[in-house]
Design a protein around this motif. Structure first.
Motif, PDB file in Angstrom:
ATOM      1  N   ALA A  15       0.829  -1.203   0.000  1.00  0.00           N
ATOM      2  CA  ALA A  15       0.000   0.000   0.000  1.00  0.00           C
ATOM      3  C   ALA A  15       0.866   1.258   0.000  1.00  0.00           C
ATOM      4  O   ALA A  15       0.613   2.192  -0.763  1.00  0.00           O
ATOM      5  CB  ALA A  15      -0.942   0.005   1.197  1.00  0.00           C
ATOM      6  N   ILE A  16       1.908   1.266   0.815  1.00  0.00           N
ATOM      7  CA  ILE A  16       2.786   2.436   0.902  1.00  0.00           C
ATOM      8  C   ILE A  16       3.514   2.674  -0.414  1.00  0.00           C
ATOM      9  O   ILE A  16       3.592   3.803  -0.899  1.00  0.00           O
ATOM     10  CB  ILE A  16       3.767   2.277   2.084  1.00  0.00           C
ATOM     11  CG1 ILE A  16       2.995   2.431   3.403  1.00  0.00           C
ATOM     12  CG2 ILE A  16       4.910   3.271   1.999  1.00  0.00           C
ATOM     13  CD1 ILE A  16       3.806   2.089   4.640  1.00  0.00           C
ATOM     14  N   ALA A  22       1.772   6.662  -6.830  1.00  0.00           N
ATOM     15  CA  ALA A  22       0.654   7.503  -7.266  1.00  0.00           C
ATOM     16  C   ALA A  22       0.959   8.970  -6.989  1.00  0.00           C
ATOM     17  O   ALA A  22       0.690   9.844  -7.832  1.00  0.00           O
ATOM     18  CB  ALA A  22      -0.627   7.081  -6.558  1.00  0.00           C
ATOM     19  N   TYR A  23       1.525   9.257  -5.841  1.00  0.00           N
ATOM     20  CA  TYR A  23       1.865  10.634  -5.481  1.00  0.00           C
ATOM     21  C   TYR A  23       2.896  11.201  -6.454  1.00  0.00           C
ATOM     22  O   TYR A  23       2.756  12.324  -6.927  1.00  0.00           O
ATOM     23  CB  TYR A  23       2.407  10.685  -4.048  1.00  0.00           C
ATOM     24  CG  TYR A  23       2.711  12.082  -3.579  1.00  0.00           C
ATOM     25  CD1 TYR A  23       1.721  12.859  -2.997  1.00  0.00           C
ATOM     26  CD2 TYR A  23       3.981  12.619  -3.717  1.00  0.00           C
ATOM     27  CE1 TYR A  23       1.992  14.152  -2.569  1.00  0.00           C
ATOM     28  CE2 TYR A  23       4.270  13.904  -3.295  1.00  0.00           C
ATOM     29  CZ  TYR A  23       3.270  14.673  -2.717  1.00  0.00           C
ATOM     30  OH  TYR A  23       3.543  15.961  -2.306  1.00  0.00           O
ATOM     31  N   ASP A  24       3.920  10.414  -6.748  1.00  0.00           N
ATOM     32  CA  ASP A  24       4.985  10.866  -7.644  1.00  0.00           C
ATOM     33  C   ASP A  24       4.477  11.140  -9.058  1.00  0.00           C
ATOM     34  O   ASP A  24       4.997  12.021  -9.753  1.00  0.00           O
ATOM     35  CB  ASP A  24       6.117   9.842  -7.696  1.00  0.00           C
ATOM     36  CG  ASP A  24       6.898   9.773  -6.388  1.00  0.00           C
ATOM     37  OD1 ASP A  24       6.802  10.704  -5.563  1.00  0.00           O
ATOM     38  OD2 ASP A  24       7.605   8.759  -6.186  1.00  0.00           O
ATOM     39  N   ALA A  30      -5.004  18.636  -5.189  1.00  0.00           N
ATOM     40  CA  ALA A  30      -6.065  18.035  -4.383  1.00  0.00           C
ATOM     41  C   ALA A  30      -5.896  16.514  -4.313  1.00  0.00           C
ATOM     42  O   ALA A  30      -6.077  15.909  -3.249  1.00  0.00           O
ATOM     43  CB  ALA A  30      -7.435  18.389  -4.946  1.00  0.00           C
ATOM     44  N   ALA A  31      -5.539  15.912  -5.427  1.00  0.00           N
ATOM     45  CA  ALA A  31      -5.315  14.469  -5.448  1.00  0.00           C
ATOM     46  C   ALA A  31      -4.102  14.112  -4.593  1.00  0.00           C
ATOM     47  O   ALA A  31      -4.123  13.106  -3.863  1.00  0.00           O
ATOM     48  CB  ALA A  31      -5.132  13.977  -6.874  1.00  0.00           C
ATOM     49  N   LYS A  32      -3.046  14.916  -4.671  1.00  0.00           N
ATOM     50  CA  LYS A  32      -1.860  14.658  -3.840  1.00  0.00           C
ATOM     51  C   LYS A  32      -2.212  14.743  -2.360  1.00  0.00           C
ATOM     52  O   LYS A  32      -1.726  13.948  -1.567  1.00  0.00           O
ATOM     53  CB  LYS A  32      -0.736  15.644  -4.180  1.00  0.00           C
ATOM     54  CG  LYS A  32       0.011  15.286  -5.438  1.00  0.00           C
ATOM     55  CD  LYS A  32       1.254  16.147  -5.604  1.00  0.00           C
ATOM     56  CE  LYS A  32       2.078  15.586  -6.736  1.00  0.00           C
ATOM     57  NZ  LYS A  32       3.457  15.996  -6.711  1.00  0.00           N
ATOM     58  N   ASP A  33      -3.050  15.709  -2.002  1.00  0.00           N
ATOM     59  CA  ASP A  33      -3.479  15.830  -0.609  1.00  0.00           C
ATOM     60  C   ASP A  33      -4.250  14.580  -0.168  1.00  0.00           C
ATOM     61  O   ASP A  33      -4.076  14.094   0.945  1.00  0.00           O
ATOM     62  CB  ASP A  33      -4.347  17.071  -0.410  1.00  0.00           C
ATOM     63  CG  ASP A  33      -3.547  18.370  -0.517  1.00  0.00           C
ATOM     64  OD1 ASP A  33      -2.300  18.313  -0.439  1.00  0.00           O
ATOM     65  OD2 ASP A  33      -4.177  19.427  -0.676  1.00  0.00           O
ATOM     66  N   SER A  34      -5.079  14.052  -1.051  1.00  0.00           N
ATOM     67  CA  SER A  34      -5.828  12.831  -0.738  1.00  0.00           C
ATOM     68  C   SER A  34      -4.895  11.640  -0.583  1.00  0.00           C
ATOM     69  O   SER A  34      -5.094  10.794   0.300  1.00  0.00           O
ATOM     70  CB  SER A  34      -6.852  12.532  -1.836  1.00  0.00           C
ATOM     71  OG  SER A  34      -7.848  13.513  -1.849  1.00  0.00           O
ATOM     72  N   ILE A  35      -3.884  11.576  -1.418  1.00  0.00           N
ATOM     73  CA  ILE A  35      -2.906  10.484  -1.342  1.00  0.00           C
ATOM     74  C   ILE A  35      -2.137  10.563  -0.024  1.00  0.00           C
ATOM     75  O   ILE A  35      -1.917   9.539   0.639  1.00  0.00           O
ATOM     76  CB  ILE A  35      -1.961  10.507  -2.556  1.00  0.00           C
ATOM     77  CG1 ILE A  35      -2.747  10.163  -3.824  1.00  0.00           C
ATOM     78  CG2 ILE A  35      -0.788   9.551  -2.359  1.00  0.00           C
ATOM     79  CD1 ILE A  35      -1.989  10.434  -5.116  1.00  0.00           C
ATOM     80  N   ILE A  36      -1.756  11.771   0.381  1.00  0.00           N
ATOM     81  CA  ILE A  36      -1.048  11.946   1.654  1.00  0.00           C
ATOM     82  C   ILE A  36      -1.940  11.512   2.819  1.00  0.00           C
ATOM     83  O   ILE A  36      -1.487  10.835   3.742  1.00  0.00           O
ATOM     84  CB  ILE A  36      -0.580  13.408   1.831  1.00  0.00           C
ATOM     85  CG1 ILE A  36       0.559  13.710   0.850  1.00  0.00           C
ATOM     86  CG2 ILE A  36      -0.141  13.677   3.262  1.00  0.00           C
ATOM     87  CD1 ILE A  36       0.945  15.171   0.773  1.00  0.00           C
TER      88      ILE A  36
END
Length: 74
Positions: A15-16, A22-24, A30-36
């Motif tokens: 998962a990590i 996905a983040y990279d 907004a999507a990066k914030d959700s991924i974090i």
């Protein structure tokens, strides 16, 4: 460490790694914030379940572990 704990660790690691990839690859803030947020939830849940496992010598199956929480975090 038993096979259940090894599987749990592998699931967390997968998962990590997936969330990091996905983040990279993501360009949307907004999507990066959700991924974090998902990453933090996975790490926290892993920590909580691991602590429960070590403290009580129970597997995640015997604890109050809810697999839907883990899936929702991811």
């Amino acid at each position: 460490m038993d096979i259940s704990q090894l599987k749990f660790n592998l699931l967390t690691q997968t998962a990590i790694v997936s969330l990091k990839a996905a983040y990279d690859q993501c360009g949307d803030k907004a999507a990066k914030d959700s991924i974090i947020t998902a990453f933090k939830a996975v790490v926290q849940l892993h920590h909580d379940l691991g602590k429960n496992y070590c403290d009580d010598r129970k597997s995640e199956i015997d604890s109050d572990y809810d697999p839907s929480e883990y899936c929702a975090a991811v």
